[in-house]
Design an enzyme around this catalytic site. Structure first.
Site, PDB file in Angstrom:
ATOM      1  N   HIS A   1       0.836  -1.192   0.000  1.00 28.20           N
ATOM      2  CA  HIS A   1       0.000   0.000   0.000  1.00 28.20           C
ATOM      3  C   HIS A   1       0.874   1.247   0.000  1.00 28.20           C
ATOM      4  O   HIS A   1       1.778   1.388   0.811  1.00 28.20           O
ATOM      5  CB  HIS A   1      -0.899  -0.021   1.238  1.00 28.20           C
ATOM      6  CG  HIS A   1      -1.757   1.182   1.381  1.00 28.20           C
ATOM      7  ND1 HIS A   1      -1.895   1.858   2.562  1.00 28.20           N
ATOM      8  CD2 HIS A   1      -2.519   1.844   0.484  1.00 28.20           C
ATOM      9  CE1 HIS A   1      -2.704   2.870   2.396  1.00 28.20           C
ATOM     10  NE2 HIS A   1      -3.101   2.890   1.143  1.00 28.20           N
TER      11      HIS A   1
ATOM     12  N   ASP B   1      -4.816   3.609  -4.855  1.00 25.97           N
ATOM     13  CA  ASP B   1      -4.874   3.998  -3.449  1.00 25.97           C
ATOM     14  C   ASP B   1      -6.105   4.859  -3.179  1.00 25.97           C
ATOM     15  O   ASP B   1      -6.231   5.960  -3.719  1.00 25.97           O
ATOM     16  CB  ASP B   1      -3.599   4.755  -3.079  1.00 25.97           C
ATOM     17  CG  ASP B   1      -3.369   4.850  -1.591  1.00 25.97           C
ATOM     18  OD1 ASP B   1      -4.348   4.679  -0.821  1.00 25.97           O
ATOM     19  OD2 ASP B   1      -2.219   5.091  -1.198  1.00 25.97           O
TER      20      ASP B   1
ATOM     21  N   ASN C   1       3.836   9.255 -19.871  1.00 26.43           N
ATOM     22  CA  ASN C   1       4.272   8.619 -18.632  1.00 26.43           C
ATOM     23  C   ASN C   1       3.160   8.723 -17.600  1.00 26.43           C
ATOM     24  O   ASN C   1       2.551   9.775 -17.438  1.00 26.43           O
ATOM     25  CB  ASN C   1       5.535   9.313 -18.112  1.00 26.43           C
ATOM     26  CG  ASN C   1       6.591   9.390 -19.191  1.00 26.43           C
ATOM     27  OD1 ASN C   1       7.060   8.389 -19.688  1.00 26.43           O
ATOM     28  ND2 ASN C   1       6.937  10.610 -19.590  1.00 26.43           N
TER      29      ASN C   1
ATOM     30  N   ASP D   1       6.810   6.101 -21.472  1.00 25.94           N
ATOM     31  CA  ASP D   1       6.914   6.087 -22.928  1.00 25.94           C
ATOM     32  C   ASP D   1       8.345   5.762 -23.333  1.00 25.94           C
ATOM     33  O   ASP D   1       9.236   5.635 -22.488  1.00 25.94           O
ATOM     34  CB  ASP D   1       6.424   7.416 -23.525  1.00 25.94           C
ATOM     35  CG  ASP D   1       7.228   8.637 -23.094  1.00 25.94           C
ATOM     36  OD1 ASP D   1       8.459   8.529 -22.902  1.00 25.94           O
ATOM     37  OD2 ASP D   1       6.628   9.718 -22.971  1.00 25.94           O
TER      38      ASP D   1
ATOM     39  N   TYR E   1      10.251  13.712 -12.631  1.00 29.89           N
ATOM     40  CA  TYR E   1      11.488  12.922 -12.626  1.00 29.89           C
ATOM     41  C   TYR E   1      11.919  12.613 -11.195  1.00 29.89           C
ATOM     42  O   TYR E   1      12.295  11.479 -10.883  1.00 29.89           O
ATOM     43  CB  TYR E   1      12.621  13.671 -13.344  1.00 29.89           C
ATOM     44  CG  TYR E   1      12.524  13.696 -14.848  1.00 29.89           C
ATOM     45  CD1 TYR E   1      12.084  12.597 -15.571  1.00 29.89           C
ATOM     46  CD2 TYR E   1      12.903  14.831 -15.552  1.00 29.89           C
ATOM     47  CE1 TYR E   1      12.012  12.633 -16.954  1.00 29.89           C
ATOM     48  CE2 TYR E   1      12.836  14.876 -16.939  1.00 29.89           C
ATOM     49  CZ  TYR E   1      12.391  13.773 -17.636  1.00 29.89           C
ATOM     50  OH  TYR E   1      12.329  13.810 -19.002  1.00 29.89           O
TER      51      TYR E   1
ATOM     52  N   MET F   1       2.983  13.267 -16.382  1.00 28.48           N
ATOM     53  CA  MET F   1       3.967  14.332 -16.546  1.00 28.48           C
ATOM     54  C   MET F   1       3.323  15.491 -17.308  1.00 28.48           C
ATOM     55  O   MET F   1       2.893  15.327 -18.451  1.00 28.48           O
ATOM     56  CB  MET F   1       5.189  13.826 -17.313  1.00 28.48           C
ATOM     57  CG  MET F   1       6.266  14.887 -17.487  1.00 28.48           C
ATOM     58  SD  MET F   1       7.616  14.371 -18.563  1.00 28.48           S
ATOM     59  CE  MET F   1       8.467  13.217 -17.512  1.00 28.48           C
TER      60      MET F   1
ATOM     61  N   TYR G   1       4.852  12.580 -23.650  1.00 31.85           N
ATOM     62  CA  TYR G   1       4.252  12.834 -22.343  1.00 31.85           C
ATOM     63  C   TYR G   1       3.240  11.747 -21.983  1.00 31.85           C
ATOM     64  O   TYR G   1       2.173  12.004 -21.444  1.00 31.85           O
ATOM     65  CB  TYR G   1       3.616  14.230 -22.281  1.00 31.85           C
ATOM     66  CG  TYR G   1       4.637  15.327 -22.423  1.00 31.85           C
ATOM     67  CD1 TYR G   1       5.378  15.740 -21.327  1.00 31.85           C
ATOM     68  CD2 TYR G   1       4.890  15.919 -23.660  1.00 31.85           C
ATOM     69  CE1 TYR G   1       6.343  16.731 -21.453  1.00 31.85           C
ATOM     70  CE2 TYR G   1       5.856  16.908 -23.789  1.00 31.85           C
ATOM     71  CZ  TYR G   1       6.577  17.307 -22.686  1.00 31.85           C
ATOM     72  OH  TYR G   1       7.533  18.286 -22.805  1.00 31.85           O
TER      73      TYR G   1
END
Length: 156
Positions: free
Chosen positions: A22, A66, A136, A30, A116, A76, A134
């Site tokens: 958890h 969660d 990710n 990408d 990052y 991102m 973009y």
């Protein structure tokens, strides 16, 4: 062999998903993402030939997001001066909505360099061959509910 497990999930990725607890995060990237340099302190799993959308759908079949946090899904953010479109985010929102009733309310955008830094704290980074920019997406794993467990024969 296992039943009902999406075939694109490798044994290494299945093991990693099982090990995560958890609050642990997993990043699906990408093809442009610096997975190896960002993932020096975590597991890096390659899913060459697969798009993030495919892996996202397969992963969310097995792990919950969660519920203890408002925004367990991070993407991102595109810088204001970058004209790139992100239609893949719409695909992500549809996929997440299949598995979490909060749908696109689970999403937050994180500035590129902060993203990052956050990715360095991930439990695992899954490098995909996604061609969209973009693309990710980071998921924070939640807790299983009692109804998520399959009873063992003879035990209730």
């Amino acid at each position: 062999m296992l039943k009902n497990v999406p075939q694109i999930l490798s044994p290494e990725l299945l093991k990693t998903l099982s090990e995560m607890g958890h609050g642990d995060r997993i990043l699906l990237t990408d093809a442009n993402y610096p997975a190896e340099s960002m993932g020096r302190d975590c597991k890096v799993i390659r899913c060459d030939g697969l798009r993030v959308t495919e892996v996202l759908d397969a992963v969310l079949r097995l792990i919950p997001l969660d519920a203890a946090v408002e925004k367990p899904v991070s993407v991102m953010a595109v810088p204001a001066d970058d004209p790139v479109e992100t239609p893949v985010w719409d695909e992500y929102k549809k996929i997440v909505s299949k598995y979490d009733e909060r749908g696109d309310k689970t999403f937050q955008e994180i500035e590129r360099f902060k993203f990052y830094e956050e990715s360095k704290k991930a439990y695992a980074i899954v490098y995909c061959s996604e061609y969209q920019l973009y693309a990710n997406i980071m998921l924070q794993k939640g807790c299983l509910k009692p109804e998520d467990y399959v009873p063992v024969y003879g035990r209730e």
